[in-house]
Scaffold this motif. Structure first.
Motif, PDB file in Angstrom:
ATOM      1  N   ALA A 275      26.814 -14.591  34.398  1.00 58.07           N
ATOM      2  CA  ALA A 275      26.441 -13.616  35.418  1.00 58.07           C
ATOM      3  C   ALA A 275      27.183 -13.829  36.724  1.00 58.07           C
ATOM      4  O   ALA A 275      27.291 -12.912  37.539  1.00 58.07           O
ATOM      5  N   THR A 276      27.695 -15.047  36.972  1.00 60.02           N
ATOM      6  CA  THR A 276      28.383 -15.325  38.227  1.00 60.02           C
ATOM      7  C   THR A 276      29.787 -14.751  38.269  1.00 60.02           C
ATOM      8  O   THR A 276      30.416 -14.731  39.329  1.00 60.02           O
ATOM      9  N   LEU A 277      30.321 -14.296  37.118  1.00 60.59           N
ATOM     10  CA  LEU A 277      31.695 -13.798  37.071  1.00 60.59           C
ATOM     11  C   LEU A 277      31.732 -12.324  37.470  1.00 60.59           C
ATOM     12  O   LEU A 277      31.812 -11.428  36.637  1.00 60.59           O
ATOM     13  N   LEU A 300      41.117  -5.551  39.024  1.00 58.22           N
ATOM     14  CA  LEU A 300      41.851  -6.493  39.868  1.00 58.22           C
ATOM     15  C   LEU A 300      41.562  -7.893  39.354  1.00 58.22           C
ATOM     16  O   LEU A 300      40.401  -8.246  39.097  1.00 58.22           O
ATOM     17  N   THR A 301      42.592  -8.713  39.175  1.00 59.47           N
ATOM     18  CA  THR A 301      42.405 -10.027  38.577  1.00 59.47           C
ATOM     19  C   THR A 301      41.581 -10.921  39.494  1.00 59.47           C
ATOM     20  O   THR A 301      41.658 -10.849  40.718  1.00 59.47           O
ATOM     21  N   GLY A 302      40.795 -11.816  38.872  1.00 57.22           N
ATOM     22  CA  GLY A 302      40.009 -12.787  39.614  1.00 57.22           C
ATOM     23  C   GLY A 302      38.536 -12.448  39.638  1.00 57.22           C
ATOM     24  O   GLY A 302      38.074 -11.484  39.007  1.00 57.22           O
ATOM     25  N   HIS A 303      37.790 -13.280  40.387  1.00 54.62           N
ATOM     26  CA  HIS A 303      36.350 -13.096  40.503  1.00 54.62           C
ATOM     27  C   HIS A 303      35.913 -13.464  41.916  1.00 54.62           C
ATOM     28  O   HIS A 303      36.617 -14.153  42.639  1.00 54.62           O
ATOM     29  N   LEU A 419      36.866  -4.836  26.716  1.00 55.40           N
ATOM     30  CA  LEU A 419      35.745  -4.015  26.267  1.00 55.40           C
ATOM     31  C   LEU A 419      35.291  -4.427  24.873  1.00 55.40           C
ATOM     32  O   LEU A 419      34.099  -4.422  24.567  1.00 55.40           O
ATOM     33  N   VAL A 420      36.264  -4.806  24.029  1.00 56.59           N
ATOM     34  CA  VAL A 420      35.948  -5.249  22.664  1.00 56.59           C
ATOM     35  C   VAL A 420      36.112  -6.770  22.627  1.00 56.59           C
ATOM     36  O   VAL A 420      37.236  -7.263  22.539  1.00 56.59           O
ATOM     37  N   THR A 459      27.708  -8.626  22.265  1.00 54.68           N
ATOM     38  CA  THR A 459      28.608  -9.772  22.091  1.00 54.68           C
ATOM     39  C   THR A 459      29.031 -10.318  23.453  1.00 54.68           C
ATOM     40  O   THR A 459      29.361  -9.552  24.351  1.00 54.68           O
ATOM     41  N   GLU A 460      29.010 -11.649  23.576  1.00 59.32           N
ATOM     42  CA  GLU A 460      29.386 -12.254  24.848  1.00 59.32           C
ATOM     43  C   GLU A 460      30.869 -12.023  25.125  1.00 59.32           C
ATOM     44  O   GLU A 460      31.707 -12.172  24.246  1.00 59.32           O
ATOM     45  N   ARG A 461      31.170 -11.677  26.358  1.00 63.16           N
ATOM     46  CA  ARG A 461      32.555 -11.456  26.755  1.00 63.16           C
ATOM     47  C   ARG A 461      32.890 -12.364  27.930  1.00 63.16           C
ATOM     48  O   ARG A 461      32.030 -12.699  28.744  1.00 63.16           O
ATOM     49  N   ALA A 462      34.174 -12.737  27.994  1.00 61.38           N
ATOM     50  CA  ALA A 462      34.608 -13.649  29.052  1.00 61.38           C
ATOM     51  C   ALA A 462      34.624 -12.971  30.410  1.00 61.38           C
ATOM     52  O   ALA A 462      34.481 -13.635  31.436  1.00 61.38           O
ATOM     53  N   ASP A 463      34.798 -11.653  30.441  1.00 59.29           N
ATOM     54  CA  ASP A 463      34.883 -10.929  31.703  1.00 59.29           C
ATOM     55  C   ASP A 463      34.171  -9.593  31.546  1.00 59.29           C
ATOM     56  O   ASP A 463      33.994  -9.093  30.432  1.00 59.29           O
TER      57      ASP A 463
END
Length: 474
Positions: A275-277, A300-303, A419-420, A459-463
């Motif tokens: 959730a922090t991303l 935009l890249t980053g968090h 997205l996938v 499904t868990e996603r990295a971003d």
């Protein structure tokens, strides 16, 4: 050197060598296990939580080292007083390594009737004094203590001699080499034959390194807590900024001033597993002059807060330039110049579409972004992308445009990477194209977005990922 009779009890008989050896064996076994865990968990990263964990491991090992040495000293008895010359300024005590906690326990007894003092050789080492010199009396001992700690020592001695209380406290001493050490003293009054206090004995321990390690643990813990508070604050700000900028679509979007709707629109943002991303992804639809509609999706890249703020800037620029009449290709070129001019370098991707309802014409451009997917009559395809590099990747980049004519019932899907989950490039596109039959059976754009969320949202996603669906209604 404990006296045989204390104020309230006889001195306990020392444990036998066998029981002490068993404790030493257990201590060393535990020390090896802690050291193994520490090596497995060691990391070269600068994460505050990792630094705090390393500090705790180091503190535990130092205390186990200390316990091992003290048990060995208990088993072997006090060391004989050294005949070596006085300790030179800055030189560590004999038998110890610089910065070590080992062999730093001494004892003393102060005889009240004769005003004599007896120190062990270890105590001379702790205090950095010449063993050839006489031991300091209780009246002389405060001369070694820091001024601010002298009242504490005086109160401890008074409580012991007058009230018969055990001694248990710490104070700091200044050695002849000007180094300051922290000493922990424990002791008791010793009764004479007449029942009065005849002397006071104490065990003194150099706990300077132990206190230093505990201070390190405390400081790293405080740093970790500050880091976590800052993370929570940044996350809250990023979320609030994201919610303030992105359209709050909870159903189909109705553009405010358009007459009969030419497009049925819906969008959704699928969160990251953590959730922090909070990233820089966006989706947007904007009504332009002459009934035209701007559709855009980007990332935009980053968090974090800075990325969310950069996303808000880009989205505001997209809206402003589109309202001023910029077409997708030139709009992305100006967006690229904007990123190139920012103080902090950043990379971004985007797809920008301008839909003309009179001719059902879609003019679009992309900047290093997945091309829109077009679904028609139960099948889907990828639109052929015009040239376009990532935003911020190179100065003076030129972005091409493509044009396609849509038909009533056509469905356009715009999305960001990720997205996938677990799929990239053509594999992700294939999974999305496989949804064509379900999109064909859907009644609204919102139903299509719901289908995407049901298919890929669990499904868990990295971003985080964004999806925007536009269905041609007329």
């Amino acid at each position: 050197m404990p006296s045989p009779v204390s104020a309230d009890r006889s001195a306990a008989h020392p444990p036998g060598p066998g029981s002490v050896d068993a404790l030493i064996t257990q201590t060393r076994r535990l020390k090896g296990e802690v050291d193994a865990v520490r090596r497995d968990a060691r990391s070269d990263g600068g994460d505050p939580e990792e630094r705090w964990q390393r500090a705790l491991y180091d503190l535990a090992l130092h205390q186990l080292d200390d316990l091992d040495a003290h048990l060995a000293q208990l088993r072997d008895g006090p060391e004989p007083e050294p005949a070596a010359p006085p300790i030179a300024p800055g030189e560590p005590p004999a038998g110890t390594a610089g910065g070590s906690l080992l062999s730093r326990v001494g004892s003393a007894e102060w005889h009240l009737l004769t005003d004599e003092a007896t120190w062990s050789g270890e105590l001379y080492q702790i205090l950095g004094r010449d063993p050839a010199e006489p031991a300091l009396t209780l009246d002389e001992l405060p001369s070694l203590v820091l001024d601010e700690d002298r009242p504490r020592l005086t109160a401890m001695v008074t409580d012991c001699l007058v009230d018969g209380k055990p001694i248990d406290g710490e104070f700091r001493v200044v050695r002849p080499d000007a180094t300051v050490r922290t000493v922990h003293m424990m002791g008791e009054p010793v009764l004479g034959a007449d029942g009065g206090t005849a002397s006071m004995w104490a065990v003194l321990r150099d706990v300077s390194e132990l206190r230093r390690h505990r201070r390190t643990v405390r400081e790293t813990r405080d740093s970790l807590q500050r880091h976590r508070r800052e993370e929570r604050t940044e996350q809250r700000i990023a979320v609030e900024l994201q919610e303030a900028v992105l359209p709050p679509w909870r159903g189909s979007l109705r553009l405010p001033h358009q007459g009969p709707r030419a497009l049925d629109l819906a969008a959704h943002q699928l969160p990251a597993a953590t959730a922090t991303l909070i990233g820089g992804g966006w989706y947007d639809a904007l009504e332009l002059s002459h009934g035209e509609t701007l559709l855009s999706v980007g990332d935009l890249t980053g968090h974090g807060v800075s990325v969310a703020s950069g996303m808000a800037t880009l989205l505001g620029a997209v809206r402003g330039m589109a309202m001023a009449g910029a077409h997708p290709g030139p709009l992305l070129a100006m967006l690229n110049r904007l990123l190139d001019a920012t103080v902090q370098p950043a990379l971004g991707s985007a797809v920008c579409c301008r839909y003309r309802p009179e001719t059902r014409t879609l003019v679009w451009a992309q900047a290093g972004h997945p091309a829109p997917l077009l679904y028609r009559d139960g099948t889907g395809c990828v639109l052929t992308a015009p040239d376009g590099v990532l935003l911020g990747a190179t100065s003076g980049a030129v972005y091409g445009q493509a044009e396609v004519t849509l038909e009533p019932g056509d469905l356009l899907l715009l999305h960001t990477d990720g997205l996938v989950p677990g799929h990239t490039g053509s594999a992700a596109v294939d999974r999305l194209l496989d949804l064509a039959p379900r999109f064909g059976a859907a009644r609204t754009a919102q139903d299509c977005v719901r289908t995407v969320a049901e298919e890929f949202g669990a499904t868990e996603r990295a971003d985080e990922a964004c999806v925007l669906v536009a269905r041609v209604t007329a």
